[in-house]
Motif scaffolding. Structure first.
Motif, PDB file in Angstrom:
ATOM      1  N   ARG A  94       0.865  -1.192   0.000  1.00  0.00           N
ATOM      2  CA  ARG A  94       0.000   0.000   0.000  1.00  0.00           C
ATOM      3  C   ARG A  94       0.898   1.238   0.000  1.00  0.00           C
ATOM      4  O   ARG A  94       0.993   1.974   0.975  1.00  0.00           O
ATOM      5  CB  ARG A  94      -0.939  -0.051   1.205  1.00  0.00           C
ATOM      6  N   THR A  95       1.564   1.450  -1.137  1.00  0.00           N
ATOM      7  CA  THR A  95       2.631   2.452  -1.217  1.00  0.00           C
ATOM      8  C   THR A  95       2.128   3.881  -1.050  1.00  0.00           C
ATOM      9  O   THR A  95       2.799   4.693  -0.424  1.00  0.00           O
ATOM     10  CB  THR A  95       3.403   2.307  -2.541  1.00  0.00           C
ATOM     11  N   ASP A  96       0.967   4.197  -1.612  1.00  0.00           N
ATOM     12  CA  ASP A  96       0.448   5.563  -1.466  1.00  0.00           C
ATOM     13  C   ASP A  96       0.148   5.884  -0.005  1.00  0.00           C
ATOM     14  O   ASP A  96       0.485   6.964   0.485  1.00  0.00           O
ATOM     15  CB  ASP A  96      -0.812   5.766  -2.315  1.00  0.00           C
ATOM     16  N   ALA A  97      -0.484   4.940   0.689  1.00  0.00           N
ATOM     17  CA  ALA A  97      -0.793   5.144   2.106  1.00  0.00           C
ATOM     18  C   ALA A  97       0.488   5.212   2.930  1.00  0.00           C
ATOM     19  O   ALA A  97       0.590   6.005   3.874  1.00  0.00           O
ATOM     20  CB  ALA A  97      -1.704   4.024   2.609  1.00  0.00           C
ATOM     21  N   ALA A  98       1.469   4.386   2.555  1.00  0.00           N
ATOM     22  CA  ALA A  98       2.759   4.409   3.262  1.00  0.00           C
ATOM     23  C   ALA A  98       3.428   5.768   3.092  1.00  0.00           C
ATOM     24  O   ALA A  98       3.901   6.364   4.068  1.00  0.00           O
ATOM     25  CB  ALA A  98       3.662   3.297   2.738  1.00  0.00           C
ATOM     26  N   ALA A  99       3.452   6.268   1.866  1.00  0.00           N
ATOM     27  CA  ALA A  99       4.059   7.577   1.600  1.00  0.00           C
ATOM     28  C   ALA A  99       3.373   8.666   2.412  1.00  0.00           C
ATOM     29  O   ALA A  99       4.035   9.571   2.937  1.00  0.00           O
ATOM     30  CB  ALA A  99       4.013   7.885   0.104  1.00  0.00           C
ATOM     31  N   ASN A 118      12.522   6.208   4.217  1.00  0.00           N
ATOM     32  CA  ASN A 118      11.352   5.387   3.914  1.00  0.00           C
ATOM     33  C   ASN A 118      10.444   6.045   2.876  1.00  0.00           C
ATOM     34  O   ASN A 118       9.882   5.356   2.018  1.00  0.00           O
ATOM     35  CB  ASN A 118      10.576   5.066   5.191  1.00  0.00           C
ATOM     36  N   LEU A 119      10.324   7.367   2.925  1.00  0.00           N
ATOM     37  CA  LEU A 119       9.556   8.075   1.900  1.00  0.00           C
ATOM     38  C   LEU A 119      10.203   7.869   0.537  1.00  0.00           C
ATOM     39  O   LEU A 119       9.517   7.624  -0.453  1.00  0.00           O
ATOM     40  CB  LEU A 119       9.422   9.557   2.227  1.00  0.00           C
ATOM     41  N   GLY A 120      11.526   7.946   0.490  1.00  0.00           N
ATOM     42  CA  GLY A 120      12.228   7.695  -0.766  1.00  0.00           C
ATOM     43  C   GLY A 120      11.947   6.301  -1.297  1.00  0.00           C
ATOM     44  O   GLY A 120      11.715   6.109  -2.499  1.00  0.00           O
ATOM     45  N   LEU A 121      11.953   5.311  -0.418  1.00  0.00           N
ATOM     46  CA  LEU A 121      11.661   3.933  -0.827  1.00  0.00           C
ATOM     47  C   LEU A 121      10.219   3.797  -1.331  1.00  0.00           C
ATOM     48  O   LEU A 121       9.961   3.107  -2.330  1.00  0.00           O
ATOM     49  CB  LEU A 121      11.900   2.965   0.328  1.00  0.00           C
ATOM     50  N   ALA A 122       9.301   4.465  -0.657  1.00  0.00           N
ATOM     51  CA  ALA A 122       7.898   4.410  -1.077  1.00  0.00           C
ATOM     52  C   ALA A 122       7.726   5.073  -2.439  1.00  0.00           C
ATOM     53  O   ALA A 122       7.046   4.526  -3.328  1.00  0.00           O
ATOM     54  CB  ALA A 122       7.002   5.084  -0.034  1.00  0.00           C
ATOM     55  N   LEU A 123       8.349   6.229  -2.623  1.00  0.00           N
ATOM     56  CA  LEU A 123       8.230   6.926  -3.910  1.00  0.00           C
ATOM     57  C   LEU A 123       8.871   6.120  -5.037  1.00  0.00           C
ATOM     58  O   LEU A 123       8.343   6.061  -6.149  1.00  0.00           O
ATOM     59  CB  LEU A 123       8.851   8.320  -3.813  1.00  0.00           C
ATOM     60  N   LYS A 124       9.992   5.469  -4.747  1.00  0.00           N
ATOM     61  CA  LYS A 124      10.631   4.618  -5.741  1.00  0.00           C
ATOM     62  C   LYS A 124       9.685   3.491  -6.143  1.00  0.00           C
ATOM     63  O   LYS A 124       9.529   3.185  -7.320  1.00  0.00           O
ATOM     64  CB  LYS A 124      11.933   4.042  -5.189  1.00  0.00           C
ATOM     65  N   ILE A 126       6.424   3.505  -5.945  1.00  0.00           N
ATOM     66  CA  ILE A 126       5.298   4.079  -6.681  1.00  0.00           C
ATOM     67  C   ILE A 126       5.679   4.337  -8.139  1.00  0.00           C
ATOM     68  O   ILE A 126       4.947   3.964  -9.061  1.00  0.00           O
ATOM     69  CB  ILE A 126       4.799   5.375  -6.002  1.00  0.00           C
ATOM     70  N   TYR A 127       6.849   4.947  -8.346  1.00  0.00           N
ATOM     71  CA  TYR A 127       7.235   5.336  -9.700  1.00  0.00           C
ATOM     72  C   TYR A 127       7.744   4.171 -10.540  1.00  0.00           C
ATOM     73  O   TYR A 127       7.611   4.199 -11.756  1.00  0.00           O
ATOM     74  CB  TYR A 127       8.238   6.486  -9.658  1.00  0.00           C
ATOM     75  N   THR A 128       8.285   3.142  -9.920  1.00  0.00           N
ATOM     76  CA  THR A 128       8.715   1.987 -10.707  1.00  0.00           C
ATOM     77  C   THR A 128       7.526   1.095 -11.064  1.00  0.00           C
ATOM     78  O   THR A 128       7.592   0.335 -12.033  1.00  0.00           O
ATOM     79  CB  THR A 128       9.792   1.153  -9.974  1.00  0.00           C
ATOM     80  N   ALA A 129       6.433   1.196 -10.291  1.00  0.00           N
ATOM     81  CA  ALA A 129       5.236   0.410 -10.591  1.00  0.00           C
ATOM     82  C   ALA A 129       4.410   1.056 -11.706  1.00  0.00           C
ATOM     83  O   ALA A 129       3.608   0.397 -12.351  1.00  0.00           O
ATOM     84  CB  ALA A 129       4.378   0.258  -9.338  1.00  0.00           C
TER      85      ALA A 129
END
Length: 130
Positions: A94-99, A118-124, A126-129
């Motif tokens: 749930r990457t959007d909620a995590a971000a 962790n925000l960087g990991l979540a954004l990565k 999101i954008y790689t998906a």
């Protein structure tokens, strides 16, 4: 004070025992002591947060999410619970909620390195998906 009252550890003792057992990898004993703390003080945000970590480490992610949310319901500015909830949501995909949780943590503490990474990991994710 009767023997039964002396036999039961104080809430702070239960909390320390829960931490000890959690660090020792003894899930069941840690769970018993965190629940004892919360029976005495259901508003103990650290106990909810740590119980969430205990559940997450055991792979019980939905239970972990529930405990982090309880901590945040009690103390909406509790940065560690925002970060821990974000990590758990990230584990659930749930990457959007995590971000959003990491952003909330950073809004409260802009220098929080864990939340920033962790925000960087979540954004990565999101954008790689995409």
């Amino acid at each position: 004070m009767g023997p039964a009252a002396r036999a039961r550890p104080a809430a702070s003792d239960d909390f320390q025992l829960a931490l000890y057992y959690q660090r020792s990898g003894e899930f069941d004993q840690s769970l018993v002591h965190y629940k004892a703390v919360l029976q005495r003080d259901e508003l103990n945000v650290e106990a909810h947060n740590n119980l969430g970590l205990l559940y997450r480490d055991k792979g019980l992610t939905e239970e972990a999410v529930r405990e982090f949310q309880r901590a945040l319901f009690i103390a909406p500015r509790y940065v560690r619970a925002h970060n821990n909830l974000g990590v758990t949501l990230l584990d659930l995909g749930r990457t959007d909620a995590a971000a959003a949780e990491f952003r909330a943590a950073l809004a409260l503490d802009p220098r929080n390195v864990d939340a920033l990474v962790n925000l960087g990991l979540a954004l990565k994710a999101i954008y790689t998906a995409a």
